[in-house]
Design a protein around this motif. Structure first.
Motif, mmCIF file in Angstrom:
data_model
loop_
_atom_site.group_PDB
_atom_site.id
_atom_site.type_symbol
_atom_site.label_atom_id
_atom_site.label_comp_id
_atom_site.label_asym_id
_atom_site.label_seq_id
_atom_site.Cartn_x
_atom_site.Cartn_y
_atom_site.Cartn_z
ATOM 1 N N GLU A 86 0.923 -1.194 -0.099
ATOM 2 C CA GLU A 86 0.000 -0.091 0.105
ATOM 3 C C GLU A 86 0.726 1.361 -0.040
ATOM 4 O O GLU A 86 0.649 2.174 -0.602
ATOM 5 C CB GLU A 86 -0.756 0.074 1.273
ATOM 6 C CG GLU A 86 -2.167 -1.000 1.138
ATOM 7 C CD GLU A 86 -3.024 -0.851 2.377
ATOM 8 O OE1 GLU A 86 -3.340 0.057 2.850
ATOM 9 O OE2 GLU A 86 -3.778 -1.911 2.605
ATOM 10 N N ALA A 87 2.003 1.328 0.709
ATOM 11 C CA ALA A 87 3.007 2.495 0.866
ATOM 12 C C ALA A 87 3.288 2.687 -0.517
ATOM 13 O O ALA A 87 3.763 3.793 -1.119
ATOM 14 C CB ALA A 87 3.816 2.182 1.977
ATOM 15 N N ARG A 118 -0.654 9.100 4.807
ATOM 16 C CA ARG A 118 -1.142 7.490 5.415
ATOM 17 C C ARG A 118 0.242 6.817 5.668
ATOM 18 O O ARG A 118 0.338 6.244 6.748
ATOM 19 C CB ARG A 118 -2.262 6.949 5.107
ATOM 20 C CG ARG A 118 -3.528 7.312 5.547
ATOM 21 C CD ARG A 118 -4.799 6.311 4.978
ATOM 22 N NE ARG A 118 -4.569 5.255 3.995
ATOM 23 C CZ ARG A 118 -4.265 3.952 4.535
ATOM 24 N NH1 ARG A 118 -4.394 3.675 5.771
ATOM 25 N NH2 ARG A 118 -4.070 3.215 3.486
ATOM 26 N N HIS A 119 1.130 6.749 5.003
ATOM 27 C CA HIS A 119 2.187 5.794 4.847
ATOM 28 C C HIS A 119 3.540 6.348 5.071
ATOM 29 O O HIS A 119 4.467 5.788 5.546
ATOM 30 C CB HIS A 119 2.128 5.049 3.682
ATOM 31 C CG HIS A 119 1.058 4.325 3.341
ATOM 32 N ND1 HIS A 119 0.812 2.944 3.660
ATOM 33 C CD2 HIS A 119 -0.050 4.643 2.208
ATOM 34 C CE1 HIS A 119 -0.492 2.876 3.272
ATOM 35 N NE2 HIS A 119 -0.963 3.627 2.514
#
Length: 154
Positions: A86-87, A118-119
């Protein structure tokens, strides 16, 4: 059709530029973003810009640093493959938006920025933005001066 380079190695012609480039590289790579993520971002921006020299060197550098062929082959289609975290996906989306600034009124929408945030922390985001900009810098120099990918790798 093979195009000849217009000039050879801009950095060698302007040695003071190389010093600044090395400082940008060092700053972007010292902020805690995984090297593999920076490699993927570099490769994706270079693909978008059609910089054969940077696509070639970026893929070779990533492979040398442990990146798999499977992931390298899938960078251009990262949304449709299961190979990225996801990152990494957030970083790739940020790279695409920051590379294609003129493609939309809000060049980097909040949705893309917020997902990256977020990451990655603020320092890491700064490094990602710097690295994306540096990659685009190299892509523009190489495309303008027609720097080819090397033909004879040993």
């Amino acid at each position: 059709m093979t195009l000849e380079p217009r000039i050879r190695n801009s950095a060698a012609l302007l040695p003071d530029a190389a010093k600044g480039i090395n400082l940008l590289y060092k700053a972007a790579h010292s902020a805690g973003v995984p090297g593999s993520t920076l490699e993927l971002v570099h490769l994706r921006a270079s693909q978008i810009n059609g910089c054969s020299a940077c696509v070639d060197s970026g893929a070779r550098s990533a492979r040398k640093n442990g990146e798999t062929e499977e992931r390298l082959f899938a960078v251009a289609a990262w949304r449709e493959t299961p190979y990225f975290t996801e990152a990494e996906r957030a970083a790739l989306a940020l790279a695409e938006a920051a590379t294609r600034l003129a493609d939309r009124a809000d060049a980097v929408p909040d949705e893309i920025w917020n997902e990256a945030a977020r990451h990655f922390g603020e320092k890491e985001l700064a490094a990602l933005v710097l690295w994306i900009a540096t990659t685009n810098f190299f892509n523009r120099i190489n495309a303008t001066t027609r720097q080819p990918a090397p033909q004879n790798w040993g």
